[in-house]
Design an enzyme around this catalytic site. Structure first.
Site, PDB file in Angstrom:
ATOM      1  CG  ASP A  25      -6.461  -0.875   7.797  1.00  0.00           C
ATOM      2  OD1 ASP A  25      -5.775  -0.021   8.218  1.00  0.00           O
ATOM      3  OD2 ASP A  25      -6.447  -1.635   6.768  1.00  0.00           O
ATOM      4  CE  LYS A  82      -2.856   0.500   4.549  1.00  0.00           C
ATOM      5  NZ  LYS A  82      -1.655   0.140   5.676  1.00  0.00           N
ATOM      6  N   GLY A 154      -4.583  -8.612   5.312  1.00  0.00           N
ATOM      7  CA  GLY A 154      -5.818  -9.091   4.765  1.00  0.00           C
ATOM      8  C   GLY A 154      -6.050 -10.624   4.883  1.00  0.00           C
ATOM      9  NE  ARG A 166       7.994 -16.235  18.618  1.00  0.00           N
ATOM     10  CZ  ARG A 166       8.342 -16.340  19.840  1.00  0.00           C
ATOM     11  NH1 ARG A 166       9.602 -15.994  20.167  1.00  0.00           N
ATOM     12  NH2 ARG A 166       7.503 -16.662  20.772  1.00  0.00           N
ATOM     13  N   GLY A 215      -2.435  -9.249   9.829  1.00  0.00           N
ATOM     14  CA  GLY A 215      -3.081 -10.743  10.291  1.00  0.00           C
ATOM     15  C   GLY A 215      -3.865 -10.527  11.405  1.00  0.00           C
ATOM     16  N   GLY A 236      -6.184  -3.982  10.372  1.00  0.00           N
ATOM     17  CA  GLY A 236      -6.644  -3.784   9.174  1.00  0.00           C
ATOM     18  C   GLY A 236      -7.969  -4.322   9.001  1.00  0.00           C
ATOM     19  CB  SER A 237      -9.317  -7.015   6.803  1.00  0.00           C
ATOM     20  OG  SER A 237      -8.271  -6.790   5.828  1.00  0.00           O
TER      21      SER A 237
END
Lengths: 295, 175
Positions: A25, A82, A154, A166, A215, A236-237
């Site tokens: 990102d 997005k 995030g 999983r 995550g 992402g973050s």
């Protein structure tokens, strides 16, 4: 001979070419250049990273086309962007801009709580989030050419990404092991098209590439997801909310390539500074969990 | 695909993985990423010696060229040719089209072009094997074969077979 543009093979093919790689990102051309130099295989152009979207609250929408265009001009690697779930006009705009992949994403506020975008209508390929096999196959039926497990965006907390990977793996194993006469019932249970369930039964894996998202904050997180069998990583973050984005970006790329080599992982994980601050999932009210968006 | 043709196949991620190989495929992907990792994990210097047969598709083709238009990115540069990246456009313009390939029998190949490069210039040792829109998309220089397109995304194994039979088997190995 006729030239065919935007075939499913060409759409899913780009995702094949990203396999084993990291998609990052970015919110500015400068960040995009850092990502490219670090070895990202693509960037996701955004106005705000998920952690900031979560903090800001309100309605999160498609990025300003000017930002998307500036990022496209800054790098030679593919640029994704997005659109809100169900917002097919945002997707039309992104296609007109010439982005290479559209993420119909739960990170943004959904525009339609009932219907996702009919992705088969577009020349540009789509990636969509999924928490389980049924959700993945519903998106593929709508035309998605790439899947990413959702995780919880995030948060810097990999637990949901692990849960979703999983779950998809376990459900694929079940479909593969089931005798053919049970596939119809499984399809009904998963809420997935029978033809696609049968395809998974025959292939032994999803019919398109499956990345992990939501995550991932450290090189070890990336390697964990790769060892769990995903084809690549979205961060992402995790990169630009950390103390030293450049070093962390490089490390996550190397960890994703050498995911089975703990010696390399130890080397690249050293001295990266603080990771992004994380959030315990139980601290997020169920209504605030982005993974619950979409169906 | 190479496995289906009877070859033993392994992933190469670092220098040690190159041991005893008879040939290597540089796959599609992002040439900037692959080029960087080839250098860091010391694979590039070995390939640059030019002894190992190489087949490069798309990004692989870019890495094999000695000239990449407007870019100073890391490369192997084993083939005397100039390439243009993303030469047919972005993903929106990616396409499939039939390609007549010289030396590959049984009719045209299905060319799958994804943000593909083409070759703008070739040196005297480079044999041009295929075109689209008058642009070079398939060529060979001795033990190096390069295509802009991705036969591995189709069921057609003929180009990989060509690599194994005419490029790898035909290459004079150093004792």
């Amino acid at each position: 001979m006729e030239r065919e543009v935007g075939t499913f093979r060409v759409k899913a093919g780009l995702a094949e070419m990203l396999k084993g790689g990291v998609i990052m990102d970015v919110t500015t051309p400068e960040q995009a250049v850092i990502a490219e130099r670090a070895g990202a295989v693509a960037v996701m152009a955004l106005e705000r990273v998920p952690a900031d979207i979560r903090a800001a609250g309100g309605v999160a929408r498609m990025a300003d086309p000017r930002i998307v265009r500036e990022i496209m001009d800054a790098v030679t690697i593919p640029v994704m962007a997005k659109a809100r779930i169900g917002h097919f006009v945002e997707a039309q705009i992104l296609e007109a801009l010439g982005v290479d992949y559209i993420d119909e994403s739960e990170v943004l506020t959904p525009a339609d709580e009932q219907y996702h975008i009919d992705k088969s209508k577009f020349k540009v390929p789509f990636v969509c989030g999924a928490r389980n096999l049924g959700e993945a196959l519903r998106r593929i039926a709508e035309g998605a050419a790439m899947i990413r497990t959702k995780g919880e965006p995030g948060t810097g907390n990999v637990v949901e990404a692990v849960r979703h990977a999983r779950t998809v793996n376990a459900e694929i194993r079940r479909v593969v092991a089931a005798p053919e006469d049970e596939l119809g019932t499984i399809a009904k249970e998963f809420g997935a098209p029978f033809e696609l369930v049968r395809e998974v039964h025959e292939l032994g894996h999803l019919p398109v590439v499956n990345f992990s998202a939501g995550g991932i904050a450290t090189p070890a997180d990336a390697a964990l997801m790769m060892q769990l069998g995903v084809d690549g990583i979205f961060v992402g973050s995790g990169i630009f909310k950390s103390q030293d984005p450049e070093a962390r970006a490089r490390a996550v790329v190397r960890a994703t390539t050498h995911f089975q080599d703990p010696a390399v992982l130890a080397e690249v994980s050293a001295g990266l500074g603080e990771a992004m601050p994380g959030i315990e999932i139980s601290q997020i009210a169920p209504a605030e969990r982005m993974q619950e968006r979409g169906w | 695909m190479l496995k289906a043709l009877g070859a033993d196949v392994r992933y190469v991620k670092r220098r040690d993985d190159l041991e005893d190989l008879d040939g290597i495929v540089l796959p599609g992907g992002e040439s900037t990423t692959i080029g960087m990792l080839l250098e860091e994990y010391e694979i590039a210097p070995v390939l640059r010696k030019g002894d190992l047969p190489i087949y490069g598709t798309c990004a692989g083709m870019i890495l094999m060229a000695d000239e990449i238009e407007g870019s100073d990115q890391p490369r192997l540069g084993v083939m005397r040719m100039a390439v243009r990246r993303n030469a047919f456009g972005r993903q929106r313009e990616s396409f499939e089209e039939a390609i007549d390939a010289a030396g590959v029998e049984g009719g045209p190949l299905r060319g799958v072009f994804i943000r593909a490069p083409f070759v703008t210039e070739v040196g005297p040792d480079v044999e041009v094997l295929g075109h689209v829109d008058g642009k070079i998309v398939l060529c060979r220089q001795g033990r190096f074969l390069a295509s802009s397109f991705h036969p591995e995304l189709t069921d057609d194994r003929r180009l990989h077979q060509y690599f194994l039979e005419k490029v790898v088997s035909g290459a004079p190995h150093l004792a």
